[in-house]
Design a protein around this motif. Sequence first.
Motif, PDB file in Angstrom:
ATOM      1  N   TRP A 120       0.772  -1.215  -0.072  1.00  0.00           N
ATOM      2  CA  TRP A 120      -0.059   0.062   0.146  1.00  0.00           C
ATOM      3  C   TRP A 120       0.723   1.257   0.067  1.00  0.00           C
ATOM      4  CZ3 TRP A 120      -4.335  -0.798  -1.965  1.00  0.00           C
ATOM      5  CH2 TRP A 120      -4.813  -1.857  -1.663  1.00  0.00           C
ATOM      6  N   CYS A 153      -2.363   9.364   2.117  1.00  0.00           N
ATOM      7  CA  CYS A 153      -3.187   8.161   2.783  1.00  0.00           C
ATOM      8  C   CYS A 153      -4.398   8.788   3.611  1.00  0.00           C
ATOM      9  CB  CYS A 153      -2.268   7.208   3.575  1.00  0.00           C
ATOM     10  SG  CYS A 153      -1.206   6.472   2.436  1.00  0.00           S
ATOM     11  N   GLN A 176     -10.457   8.238   0.302  1.00  0.00           N
ATOM     12  CA  GLN A 176     -10.885   6.863  -0.087  1.00  0.00           C
ATOM     13  C   GLN A 176     -11.881   6.793  -0.897  1.00  0.00           C
ATOM     14  OE1 GLN A 176     -11.129   4.680   3.857  1.00  0.00           O
ATOM     15  NE2 GLN A 176      -9.214   4.635   4.155  1.00  0.00           N
ATOM     16  N   THR A 203     -12.256   6.779 -14.144  1.00  0.00           N
ATOM     17  CA  THR A 203     -12.917   6.691 -12.698  1.00  0.00           C
ATOM     18  C   THR A 203     -14.308   6.208 -12.866  1.00  0.00           C
ATOM     19  OG1 THR A 203     -11.464   8.138 -11.911  1.00  0.00           O
ATOM     20  CG2 THR A 203     -13.565   7.992 -10.875  1.00  0.00           C
ATOM     21  N   ARG A 262     -12.102  -0.192  -4.119  1.00  0.00           N
ATOM     22  CA  ARG A 262     -11.799   1.196  -4.278  1.00  0.00           C
ATOM     23  C   ARG A 262      -9.871   0.912  -4.148  1.00  0.00           C
ATOM     24  NH1 ARG A 262     -16.613   3.387  -2.519  1.00  0.00           N
ATOM     25  NH2 ARG A 262     -17.718   4.072  -4.513  1.00  0.00           N
ATOM     26  N   LYS A 263      -9.630   0.442  -2.658  1.00  0.00           N
ATOM     27  CA  LYS A 263      -8.418   0.305  -2.271  1.00  0.00           C
ATOM     28  C   LYS A 263      -7.640  -0.570  -3.188  1.00  0.00           C
ATOM     29  CE  LYS A 263      -9.280   0.813   2.736  1.00  0.00           C
ATOM     30  NZ  LYS A 263      -9.331   0.260   4.061  1.00  0.00           N
ATOM     31  N   ASP A 277      -6.789   1.318  -6.581  1.00  0.00           N
ATOM     32  CA  ASP A 277      -6.410   2.849  -6.052  1.00  0.00           C
ATOM     33  C   ASP A 277      -5.440   3.324  -7.194  1.00  0.00           C
ATOM     34  OD1 ASP A 277      -6.689   5.316  -4.463  1.00  0.00           O
ATOM     35  OD2 ASP A 277      -4.650   4.926  -4.360  1.00  0.00           O
ATOM     36  N   GLN A 300      -6.330   6.559  -9.305  1.00  0.00           N
ATOM     37  CA  GLN A 300      -5.399   7.878  -9.329  1.00  0.00           C
ATOM     38  C   GLN A 300      -4.930   8.159 -10.739  1.00  0.00           C
ATOM     39  OE1 GLN A 300      -5.524   9.717  -6.945  1.00  0.00           O
ATOM     40  NE2 GLN A 300      -6.800   8.322  -5.782  1.00  0.00           N
TER      41      GLN A 300
END
Length: 190
Positions: free
Chosen positions: A10, A21, A26, A42, A80-81, A84, A88
């Motif tokens: 991460w 972070c 999030q 997205t 989503r994590k 990520d 992004q």
Amino acid sequence: MKSALKGFFWVFVAICSGVSCNKEEQVPFSNPTQIDAYFPLTDFLEQKIENSSGDEVIKTIRFNEEEERVKFIPDTATWRKELDFFFQADINKAALASAYLTKEEGQMLIHSLKPGEKNNIREIKVVKKGGKVSEIGVVAIKDNLFYHSEVYGELAFDENENLSSYSMEGIQKVWFLAGTSLEVQADIAE
């Protein structure tokens, strides 16, 4: 050791994508500086993670010479994590409105960073089959006097545009430390 491996993963993704972070970041939020000049990464991913609810993920993580394999069923926040880096990588920002060259070759759409422009996302490639997205590739490179990182990410989709796998491969090198490598390969089982 497994938790250290996950923790590094991460941190690695956050560094490579230039993300802090904070918990507030999030969940994607509406941004008045968003534009629609490039592929809507997205929005596309938001739809795909909604369709992937309840699917099992089998993920292999290789950090230098160590390897770990995990199975889990992600909820929306976990998706989503997991994705990520790709969230992004969305380049639909007003500041980047003219930073990329866009070309279409057959069923392939490529956004490439123009020479002289500055952004760590160097290229986004969207491949379609039969008018549906089959693959999205992202190349991110961050380079300065003391630090270098490269991340290559790929999302694969089935014939119904459901997410079938994702992978990331990256290296990072801090000037005074040994380089590290990370590879993630994940398959989605419905």
